[in-house]
Design a protein around this motif. Structure first.
Motif, PDB file in Angstrom:
ATOM      1  N   THR A 178     -18.432   0.819  -5.054  1.00  0.00           N
ATOM      2  CA  THR A 178     -17.524   0.289  -3.928  1.00  0.00           C
ATOM      3  C   THR A 178     -18.414  -0.739  -2.909  1.00  0.00           C
ATOM      4  O   THR A 178     -17.928  -1.941  -2.765  1.00  0.00           O
ATOM      5  CB  THR A 178     -16.673   1.260  -3.372  1.00  0.00           C
ATOM      6  N   TYR A 219      -5.363  -3.079  -5.866  1.00  0.00           N
ATOM      7  CA  TYR A 219      -6.074  -2.647  -4.660  1.00  0.00           C
ATOM      8  C   TYR A 219      -6.379  -3.856  -3.764  1.00  0.00           C
ATOM      9  O   TYR A 219      -6.347  -3.803  -2.739  1.00  0.00           O
ATOM     10  CB  TYR A 219      -6.836  -1.634  -4.905  1.00  0.00           C
ATOM     11  N   THR A 257      -7.526   4.129  -2.973  1.00  0.00           N
ATOM     12  CA  THR A 257      -8.614   3.290  -2.759  1.00  0.00           C
ATOM     13  C   THR A 257      -9.456   3.259  -3.780  1.00  0.00           C
ATOM     14  O   THR A 257      -9.542   3.807  -4.732  1.00  0.00           O
ATOM     15  CB  THR A 257      -9.329   3.652  -1.354  1.00  0.00           C
ATOM     16  N   ASP A 263      -7.973   9.330   3.812  1.00  0.00           N
ATOM     17  CA  ASP A 263      -7.161   8.374   2.657  1.00  0.00           C
ATOM     18  C   ASP A 263      -6.828   9.557   1.284  1.00  0.00           C
ATOM     19  O   ASP A 263      -5.777   9.262   0.868  1.00  0.00           O
ATOM     20  CB  ASP A 263      -8.145   7.511   2.133  1.00  0.00           C
ATOM     21  N   GLN A 283       0.522  -1.290  -0.027  1.00  0.00           N
ATOM     22  CA  GLN A 283       0.204  -0.180   0.168  1.00  0.00           C
ATOM     23  C   GLN A 283       1.167   1.329   0.114  1.00  0.00           C
ATOM     24  O   GLN A 283       0.475   2.307  -0.687  1.00  0.00           O
ATOM     25  CB  GLN A 283      -0.832   0.005   1.326  1.00  0.00           C
ATOM     26  N   ASP A 286     -14.896   6.662   3.950  1.00  0.00           N
ATOM     27  CA  ASP A 286     -13.965   7.633   4.165  1.00  0.00           C
ATOM     28  C   ASP A 286     -14.557   8.895   3.158  1.00  0.00           C
ATOM     29  O   ASP A 286     -14.032  10.217   3.482  1.00  0.00           O
ATOM     30  CB  ASP A 286     -12.585   7.418   3.621  1.00  0.00           C
ATOM     31  N   ASP A 291     -14.994   0.473   4.665  1.00  0.00           N
ATOM     32  CA  ASP A 291     -14.275   1.327   5.069  1.00  0.00           C
ATOM     33  C   ASP A 291     -13.755   2.293   4.277  1.00  0.00           C
ATOM     34  O   ASP A 291     -13.784   3.622   4.516  1.00  0.00           O
ATOM     35  CB  ASP A 291     -13.022   0.845   6.015  1.00  0.00           C
ATOM     36  N   ASP A 292     -13.353   2.043   3.224  1.00  0.00           N
ATOM     37  CA  ASP A 292     -12.793   3.060   2.263  1.00  0.00           C
ATOM     38  C   ASP A 292     -13.950   3.697   1.494  1.00  0.00           C
ATOM     39  O   ASP A 292     -13.703   4.689   1.012  1.00  0.00           O
ATOM     40  CB  ASP A 292     -11.931   2.259   1.099  1.00  0.00           C
ATOM     41  N   GLN A 330     -13.120  -3.929   4.472  1.00  0.00           N
ATOM     42  CA  GLN A 330     -12.175  -2.750   4.138  1.00  0.00           C
ATOM     43  C   GLN A 330     -12.891  -2.073   3.004  1.00  0.00           C
ATOM     44  O   GLN A 330     -12.410  -0.736   2.884  1.00  0.00           O
ATOM     45  CB  GLN A 330     -10.877  -3.602   3.494  1.00  0.00           C
ATOM     46  N   LYS A 389      -3.852   7.912  -0.767  1.00  0.00           N
ATOM     47  CA  LYS A 389      -4.118   6.521  -0.794  1.00  0.00           C
ATOM     48  C   LYS A 389      -4.977   6.208  -2.031  1.00  0.00           C
ATOM     49  O   LYS A 389      -6.095   6.788  -2.190  1.00  0.00           O
ATOM     50  CB  LYS A 389      -4.677   5.853   0.462  1.00  0.00           C
ATOM     51  N   ILE A 448      -5.456  -4.865  -0.148  1.00  0.00           N
ATOM     52  CA  ILE A 448      -6.585  -5.300   1.096  1.00  0.00           C
ATOM     53  C   ILE A 448      -6.728  -6.372   1.475  1.00  0.00           C
ATOM     54  O   ILE A 448      -7.132  -6.944   2.701  1.00  0.00           O
ATOM     55  CB  ILE A 448      -8.020  -4.525   0.865  1.00  0.00           C
TER      56      ILE A 448
END
Length: 339
Positions: free
Chosen positions: A300, A178, A252, A245, A164, A230, A226-227, A223, A250, A182
Motif C-alpha cells: 500500500t 477502492y 481498504t 477501519d 464507500q 490503520d 492513512d489506510d 489516503q 471498511k 478515495i
C-alpha cells in the motif's frame, strides 16, 4: 503559465518534513486562521464550542496550506486565497464531523470525537453550518469558476462517502473501486484546494491542470498512507483507535491485497471478518497478522509512493524555487509519515 519542464533541485537525504510547507505558508495561515475563527462564531454557543473542538484539535491543515502554497508557486500577490483557504478547511471539517457520526468514531486527532461529547444530532447540524459558512466565503469571493470548482468537489466528496458506505463489508471490492472511492472522498478536495490558487492568480489552463494533478495525486497518496497506518501504528501515534477501519468493515487496500494474496482458509477468515461474523481483538490480531504476512501494508505504501511521485512530477512546469521544493517535500512527507 507556459513554462517548459524544469528539473527539481533535490534536497538533502534528510527525512522529508512538512516544515518547509509550514514555513512557506505561515504568514498566510495566520490570516486564514483569523477568518476561520471569525466565521465559526454564532449567537448559538453550541456551534463555536463544537466546531472549535475539532478545528483547534491539532490537524495538519494541509488542504488550506495547498491553496496558500499554490498561490506562492504561481506568484499571486493578492489576498483572495485567504478566505478561500478557510472555505476549504470548513468543507474538510464539516466532512470530518459527518464522517465521525457515520462511522461511530470514538477518537479524532487523539481526543474524544465531537459526536461522543456533543451527540450525533448536534455534530451533523454543526457540520451543515460549516458547509454553509464555506459557501458564504466562496460567494463573497465572487468568482463563478472558484465556486464551480469547490462546489463540485463538495458533491464529489459526498458521492465518495456514499460509495464507500455501499462498499462497506463487501469483501469482493476491487482495488480499482477502492481507488475511485478515495479519489472522490479525499483527493477531490486536495485537487480543488490546489487548483483555485491558479484561478485567483488568473493563470492559464495548463497551470490550473498541473496544480489539480498535484493535489489529486497527493490526496490519493495521503489516503493510501492513512489506510496503511490503520494496521501498522497505534492509537497514540494515529490520534484514533487502531483497527477502526477493520471494525467498521471498511474495504481498504491492505485488506484488498491480503485477501487477493491469501489462501482458501485466509479468504474464509476475511469473508467472515468483513461481513461481521468474526469480531473483537482476536479477529483484529489475525487480520493484522495476515496483512503483515502478505506485505500488504508495504505494498500500500509503495502505491502511495507512486502517486506522490506523480504529484511531484506535476509541478515540473513551474520554475524551481522555495514553493515548488516545499510542495514536493510535502508529497514525500505524506508517504513517509507514521501518523
Amino acid at each position: 503559465m507556459t513554462a517548459d519542464i524544469v528539473p527539481l533541485k533535490r534536497r538533502s537525504d534528510r527525512a522529508p518534513s512538512l516544515d518547509p510547507m509550514l514555513a512557506l505558508t505561515a504568514q498566510g495561515m495566520n490570516a486564514v486562521n483569523a477568518v476561520i475563527l471569525d466565521r465559526m462564531q454564532s449567537k448559538i454557543p453550541l456551534i463555536p464550542a463544537l466546531a472549535g473542538h475539532l478545528i483547534s484539535g491539532g490537524g495538519k491543515r494541509l488542504r488550506p496550506m495547498l491553496t496558500l502554497a499554490g498561490a506562492e508557486l504561481v506568484g499571486y500577490s493578492g489576498n483572495r486565497h485567504h478566505k478561500l483557504a478557510a472555505a476549504v478547511e470548513f468543507i474538510h471539517t464539516a466532512t470530518l464531523l459527518h464522517d465521525d457520526v457515520v462511522d461511530g468514531s470514538d477518537l479524532r486527532r487523539g481526543k474524544a470525537a465531537a459526536n461522543i461529547i456533543f451527540g450525533n444530532p448536534a455534530t451533523v447540524l454543526v457540520g451543515d453550518f460549516l458547509f454553509s459558512r464555506a459557501f458564504e466565503l466562496m460567494t463573497e469571493d465572487g468568482s463563478l469558476k472558484v465556486l464551480r470548482i469547490l462546489s463540485n468537489a463538495s458533491a464529489v466528496i459526498a458521492e465518495g462517502e456514499v460509495d464507500q458506505l455501499t462498499a462497506q463489508r463487501q469483501i469482493e471490492t476491487s482495488e480499482e473501486r477502492y481507488l475511485s472511492i478515495i479519489g472522490a472522498k479525499t483527493a477531490a478536495l486536495f485537487a480543488a484546494a490546489s487548483r483555485i490558487a491558479a484561478v485567483v492568480a488568473e493563470c492559464d489552463e495548463r497551470a490550473e491542470q498541473a496544480l489539480d494533478d498535484y493535489g489529486r495525486n497527493l490526496g490519493v497518496a495521503f489516503q493510501l498512507v492513512d489506510d496503511a497506518i490503520d494496521y501498522d501504528s497505534d492509537a497514540t501515534t494515529m490520534g484514533k483507535a487502531r483497527g477502526d477501519d477493520f471494525r467498521e468493515g471498511k474495504m481498504t487496500l491492505p485488506v484488498i491485497l491480503a485477501y487477493a494474496r491469501g489462501d482458501q482458509d485466509e479468504r474464509k477468515f476475511w469473508q467472515d471478518a468483513i461481513s461481521g461474523r468474526r469480531e473483537g481483538d482476536d479477529a483484529l490480531a489475525e487480520a493484522t497478522r495476515l496483512i503483515a504476512r502478505h506485505d500488504a501494508v508495504e505494498a500500500t505504501r509503495e502505491r502511495a509512493r507512486h502517486f506522490a511521485a506523480r504529484a511531484i512530477d506535476a509541478l515540473s512546469i513551474f520554475p524551481d524555487g522555495n514553493a515548488r521544493r516545499a510542495m514536493a517535500e510535502a508529497a514525500e512527507f505524506a508517504v513517509a509519515r507514521g501518523y
